[in-house]
Design a protein around this motif. Structure first.
Motif, PDB file in Angstrom:
ATOM      1  N   ARG A 190      58.173  44.109  21.731  1.00 23.82           N
ATOM      2  CA  ARG A 190      57.919  44.985  22.887  1.00 23.82           C
ATOM      3  C   ARG A 190      57.886  44.190  24.193  1.00 23.82           C
ATOM      4  O   ARG A 190      58.001  44.754  25.281  1.00 23.82           O
ATOM      5  CB  ARG A 190      56.611  45.750  22.692  1.00 23.82           C
ATOM      6  CG  ARG A 190      55.358  44.895  22.632  1.00 23.82           C
ATOM      7  CD  ARG A 190      54.122  45.774  22.513  1.00 23.82           C
ATOM      8  NE  ARG A 190      52.909  44.996  22.352  1.00 23.82           N
ATOM      9  CZ  ARG A 190      52.415  44.627  21.182  1.00 23.82           C
ATOM     10  NH1 ARG A 190      53.053  44.954  20.061  1.00 23.82           N
ATOM     11  NH2 ARG A 190      51.296  43.943  21.108  1.00 23.82           N
ATOM     12  N   ASP A 191      57.691  42.871  24.074  1.00 25.52           N
ATOM     13  CA  ASP A 191      57.774  42.008  25.253  1.00 25.52           C
ATOM     14  C   ASP A 191      59.215  41.631  25.576  1.00 25.52           C
ATOM     15  O   ASP A 191      59.487  41.061  26.627  1.00 25.52           O
ATOM     16  CB  ASP A 191      56.968  40.721  25.020  1.00 25.52           C
ATOM     17  CG  ASP A 191      55.479  40.970  24.874  1.00 25.52           C
ATOM     18  OD1 ASP A 191      54.990  41.896  25.542  1.00 25.52           O
ATOM     19  OD2 ASP A 191      54.816  40.274  24.089  1.00 25.52           O
ATOM     20  N   GLY A 192      60.134  41.925  24.641  1.00 28.36           N
ATOM     21  CA  GLY A 192      61.512  41.491  24.760  1.00 28.36           C
ATOM     22  C   GLY A 192      61.754  40.314  23.832  1.00 28.36           C
ATOM     23  O   GLY A 192      60.860  39.484  23.608  1.00 28.36           O
ATOM     24  N   ALA A 193      62.955  40.218  23.265  1.00 30.84           N
ATOM     25  CA  ALA A 193      63.253  39.170  22.287  1.00 30.84           C
ATOM     26  C   ALA A 193      63.114  37.774  22.890  1.00 30.84           C
ATOM     27  O   ALA A 193      62.498  36.883  22.298  1.00 30.84           O
ATOM     28  CB  ALA A 193      64.653  39.369  21.716  1.00 30.84           C
ATOM     29  N   HIS A 194      63.689  37.576  24.078  1.00 31.30           N
ATOM     30  CA  HIS A 194      63.612  36.262  24.725  1.00 31.30           C
ATOM     31  C   HIS A 194      62.169  35.931  25.093  1.00 31.30           C
ATOM     32  O   HIS A 194      61.692  34.815  24.863  1.00 31.30           O
ATOM     33  CB  HIS A 194      64.492  36.249  25.975  1.00 31.30           C
ATOM     34  CG  HIS A 194      64.483  34.946  26.709  1.00 31.30           C
ATOM     35  ND1 HIS A 194      64.959  33.773  26.156  1.00 31.30           N
ATOM     36  CD2 HIS A 194      64.034  34.626  27.957  1.00 31.30           C
ATOM     37  CE1 HIS A 194      64.815  32.785  27.023  1.00 31.30           C
ATOM     38  NE2 HIS A 194      64.257  33.272  28.117  1.00 31.30           N
ATOM     39  N   GLU A 195      61.472  36.908  25.663  1.00 24.85           N
ATOM     40  CA  GLU A 195      60.084  36.699  26.066  1.00 24.85           C
ATOM     41  C   GLU A 195      59.201  36.398  24.855  1.00 24.85           C
ATOM     42  O   GLU A 195      58.267  35.598  24.930  1.00 24.85           O
ATOM     43  CB  GLU A 195      59.565  37.935  26.807  1.00 24.85           C
ATOM     44  CG  GLU A 195      60.157  38.135  28.194  1.00 24.85           C
ATOM     45  CD  GLU A 195      61.532  38.784  28.155  1.00 24.85           C
ATOM     46  OE1 GLU A 195      62.041  39.045  27.049  1.00 24.85           O
ATOM     47  OE2 GLU A 195      62.096  39.029  29.237  1.00 24.85           O
ATOM     48  N   SER A 196      59.502  37.044  23.723  1.00 21.56           N
ATOM     49  CA  SER A 196      58.728  36.776  22.509  1.00 21.56           C
ATOM     50  C   SER A 196      58.915  35.334  22.047  1.00 21.56           C
ATOM     51  O   SER A 196      57.965  34.647  21.669  1.00 21.56           O
ATOM     52  CB  SER A 196      59.148  37.747  21.394  1.00 21.56           C
ATOM     53  OG  SER A 196      58.477  37.456  20.187  1.00 21.56           O
ATOM     54  N   ARG A 197      60.168  34.844  22.100  1.00 22.62           N
ATOM     55  CA  ARG A 197      60.450  33.463  21.705  1.00 22.62           C
ATOM     56  C   ARG A 197      59.725  32.481  22.630  1.00 22.62           C
ATOM     57  O   ARG A 197      59.167  31.476  22.176  1.00 22.62           O
ATOM     58  CB  ARG A 197      61.947  33.182  21.747  1.00 22.62           C
ATOM     59  CG  ARG A 197      62.770  33.893  20.688  1.00 22.62           C
ATOM     60  CD  ARG A 197      62.535  33.323  19.299  1.00 22.62           C
ATOM     61  NE  ARG A 197      63.561  33.725  18.364  1.00 22.62           N
ATOM     62  CZ  ARG A 197      63.625  34.904  17.763  1.00 22.62           C
ATOM     63  NH1 ARG A 197      62.721  35.821  18.028  1.00 22.62           N
ATOM     64  NH2 ARG A 197      64.604  35.175  16.908  1.00 22.62           N
ATOM     65  N   LEU A 198      59.756  32.743  23.932  1.00 22.02           N
ATOM     66  CA  LEU A 198      59.058  31.871  24.875  1.00 22.02           C
ATOM     67  C   LEU A 198      57.560  31.857  24.593  1.00 22.02           C
ATOM     68  O   LEU A 198      56.907  30.805  24.633  1.00 22.02           O
ATOM     69  CB  LEU A 198      59.315  32.322  26.311  1.00 22.02           C
ATOM     70  CG  LEU A 198      60.735  32.135  26.847  1.00 22.02           C
ATOM     71  CD1 LEU A 198      60.845  32.752  28.244  1.00 22.02           C
ATOM     72  CD2 LEU A 198      61.098  30.662  26.902  1.00 22.02           C
ATOM     73  N   SER A 199      57.029  33.032  24.309  1.00 27.66           N
ATOM     74  CA  SER A 199      55.605  33.155  24.004  1.00 27.66           C
ATOM     75  C   SER A 199      55.229  32.332  22.781  1.00 27.66           C
ATOM     76  O   SER A 199      54.244  31.573  22.795  1.00 27.66           O
ATOM     77  CB  SER A 199      55.258  34.635  23.773  1.00 27.66           C
ATOM     78  OG  SER A 199      53.972  34.781  23.225  1.00 27.66           O
ATOM     79  N   LYS A 200      56.023  32.459  21.714  1.00 27.16           N
ATOM     80  CA  LYS A 200      55.743  31.692  20.496  1.00 27.16           C
ATOM     81  C   LYS A 200      55.864  30.190  20.764  1.00 27.16           C
ATOM     82  O   LYS A 200      55.086  29.391  20.221  1.00 27.16           O
ATOM     83  CB  LYS A 200      56.700  32.108  19.385  1.00 27.16           C
ATOM     84  CG  LYS A 200      56.605  33.570  18.954  1.00 27.16           C
ATOM     85  CD  LYS A 200      55.286  33.884  18.283  1.00 27.16           C
ATOM     86  CE  LYS A 200      55.288  35.315  17.739  1.00 27.16           C
ATOM     87  NZ  LYS A 200      54.023  35.690  17.082  1.00 27.16           N
ATOM     88  N   ALA A 201      56.827  29.790  21.589  1.00 33.50           N
ATOM     89  CA  ALA A 201      56.997  28.371  21.907  1.00 33.50           C
ATOM     90  C   ALA A 201      55.761  27.830  22.626  1.00 33.50           C
ATOM     91  O   ALA A 201      55.305  26.709  22.351  1.00 33.50           O
ATOM     92  CB  ALA A 201      58.247  28.176  22.760  1.00 33.50           C
ATOM     93  N   ILE A 202      55.220  28.623  23.553  1.00 32.71           N
ATOM     94  CA  ILE A 202      54.015  28.206  24.266  1.00 32.71           C
ATOM     95  C   ILE A 202      52.855  28.027  23.285  1.00 32.71           C
ATOM     96  O   ILE A 202      52.086  27.057  23.366  1.00 32.71           O
ATOM     97  CB  ILE A 202      53.667  29.235  25.358  1.00 32.71           C
ATOM     98  CG1 ILE A 202      54.658  29.127  26.520  1.00 32.71           C
ATOM     99  CG2 ILE A 202      52.237  29.058  25.855  1.00 32.71           C
ATOM    100  CD1 ILE A 202      54.560  30.248  27.522  1.00 32.71           C
ATOM    101  N   LEU A 203      52.729  28.946  22.348  1.00 32.04           N
ATOM    102  CA  LEU A 203      51.653  28.846  21.358  1.00 32.04           C
ATOM    103  C   LEU A 203      51.827  27.605  20.488  1.00 32.04           C
ATOM    104  O   LEU A 203      50.851  26.894  20.192  1.00 32.04           O
ATOM    105  CB  LEU A 203      51.617  30.101  20.483  1.00 32.04           C
ATOM    106  CG  LEU A 203      51.321  31.420  21.204  1.00 32.04           C
ATOM    107  CD1 LEU A 203      51.386  32.582  20.216  1.00 32.04           C
ATOM    108  CD2 LEU A 203      49.961  31.381  21.898  1.00 32.04           C
ATOM    109  N   MET A 204      53.064  27.325  20.067  1.00 26.85           N
ATOM    110  CA  MET A 204      53.301  26.149  19.221  1.00 26.85           C
ATOM    111  C   MET A 204      53.050  24.854  19.983  1.00 26.85           C
ATOM    112  O   MET A 204      52.477  23.899  19.438  1.00 26.85           O
ATOM    113  CB  MET A 204      54.731  26.200  18.659  1.00 26.85           C
ATOM    114  CG  MET A 204      54.907  27.262  17.576  1.00 26.85           C
ATOM    115  SD  MET A 204      56.517  27.203  16.747  1.00 26.85           S
ATOM    116  CE  MET A 204      57.538  27.991  17.979  1.00 26.85           C
ATOM    117  N   LEU A 205      53.470  24.798  21.242  1.00 22.69           N
ATOM    118  CA  LEU A 205      53.220  23.604  22.052  1.00 22.69           C
ATOM    119  C   LEU A 205      51.723  23.402  22.280  1.00 22.69           C
ATOM    120  O   LEU A 205      51.224  22.269  22.261  1.00 22.69           O
ATOM    121  CB  LEU A 205      53.950  23.714  23.384  1.00 22.69           C
ATOM    122  CG  LEU A 205      55.467  23.550  23.332  1.00 22.69           C
ATOM    123  CD1 LEU A 205      56.094  23.957  24.656  1.00 22.69           C
ATOM    124  CD2 LEU A 205      55.842  22.114  22.983  1.00 22.69           C
ATOM    125  N   SER A 206      51.009  24.502  22.495  1.00 23.61           N
ATOM    126  CA  SER A 206      49.558  24.416  22.684  1.00 23.61           C
ATOM    127  C   SER A 206      48.882  23.912  21.419  1.00 23.61           C
ATOM    128  O   SER A 206      47.981  23.062  21.477  1.00 23.61           O
ATOM    129  CB  SER A 206      48.999  25.793  23.064  1.00 23.61           C
ATOM    130  OG  SER A 206      49.586  26.271  24.247  1.00 23.61           O
TER     131      SER A 206
END
Length: 328
Positions: A190-206
């Motif tokens: 619901r955030d968008g496919a690209h936005e979802s990937r960016l979000s997950k990347a931020i979580l993994m980096l954190s």
């Protein structure tokens, strides 16, 4: 030849068994893992706020728990005839303000009592996108108008800053605790496919940064990576093409079990394995006398198991069998 990628999981500092205490906070995938652990009679507690998706809300909830700031009446809002808390999942909402507040406070006290004895805290991070209301990140919007909120994406520095301050306080109150971070395998389309990937990347980096800052206390389990790389086929997804299928969720949990849980056996667990099969089936008889004998025997065995492994999960099953017997 190998025709699929198997994600390597870093060996944990120690293995856990039914003598250890687990706490699970985070997104809806954490409830799948919680239900598995409860069903296997591990000692489990969960978040006193219900499902939580973003790492800042989880941190705020944990900070409140550590400081003893229980839910307050003035925090509740009335929406569509029900009382809600912006910190709590809708499962806590109720048409009675007193009932809603009582449920929230009871869950808070239970989690507070369990936290100091927790051996492994599992945090499932769902999204880096947050909603702010009156300048504060909320855990649940409860379908309030969109214009009431500001939506933004957290940064790695913001997440790491909050948690790097919180973890020492957590260790101080729960000296034996270790923290296992994982990123939910469920994308937020619901955030968008690209936005979802960016979000997950931020979580993994954190998560990676926190494991570097607290190497003896914080580790990482790759739920998201297993779903994306080992199970990269739509047959492993539910009908919404976002949530893992039951088979996929079971596989991820199996990888967790193999890595983190010590193999155990014994007469109590053997009895539980037999009883659990019985609990999932109704006896093939309509005879009231036979049914009573069946459930009496089942209840007796459950009480014996609970004497060895006192668990809330068993209490609920015992109550259910007692209710059945009361109508026979």
């Amino acid at each position: 030849m190998i025709f699929r990628k198997v994600i390597e999981i870093r060996k944990p500092v120690r293995l856990y068994d039914r003598g250890d205490r687990f706490a699970l906070w985070g997104s809806c995938f954490s409830t799948r893992l919680r239900d598995y652990l409860m069903g296997e009679l591990y000692d489990v507690s969960d978040s006193p706020y219900g499902i939580m998706y973003n790492p800042l809300s989880i941190a705020q909830g944990m900070e409140r728990l550590l400081s003893g700031r229980a839910p307050r009446e003035e925090e509740l809002i009335l929406r569509d005839g029900r009382w809600h808390s912006m910190m709590h999942h809708g499962a806590f909402s109720h048409s009675s303000r007193e009932v809603a507040l009582q449920g929230m406070r009871l869950a808070f006290e239970r989690s507070r009592a369990a936290l100091t004895e927790t051996d492994l805290l599992i945090l499932t991070l769902g999204t880096a996108w947050v909603y702010e209301r009156e300048g504060e990140v909320v855990n649940n919007c409860h379908k309030l108008p969109a214009e009431d909120f500001t939506r933004r994406r957290l940064s790695v520095d913001e997440i790491v800053s909050d948690w790097s301050r919180l973890i020492p306080s957590l260790i101080e109150q729960a000296p034996g605790i270790r923290i296992l971070l994982t990123v939910s395998p469920i994308p937020h389309y619901r955030d968008g496919a690209h936005e979802s990937r960016l979000s997950k990347a931020i979580l993994m980096l954190s998560a990676e940064r926190l494991t570097e800052l607290f190497p003896d206390r914080v580790s990482y389990f790759p739920s998201y990576e297993i779903m994306q790389d080992e199970l990269r086929d739509y047959r492993f997804y539910d009908r919404d093409m976002a949530h893992p299928s039951d088979q996929a969720a079971e596989y991820i949990i199996e990888r967790f079990r193999e890595c983190y849980l010590r193999e155990e056996s014994g007469p109590t667990l053997q009895r539980w394995a037999r009883v659990r099969k019985q609990l999932s089936h109704r006896p093939l008889t309509d005879s009231r006398e036979s049914l009573r004998a069946y459930y009496d025997s089942l209840l007796s065995t459950l009480l014996e198991i609970r004497a060895e492994l006192p668990r809330d999960y068993l209490d609920r099953e015992i109550q259910r069998i007692q209710e059945i017997l009361s109508h026979l």
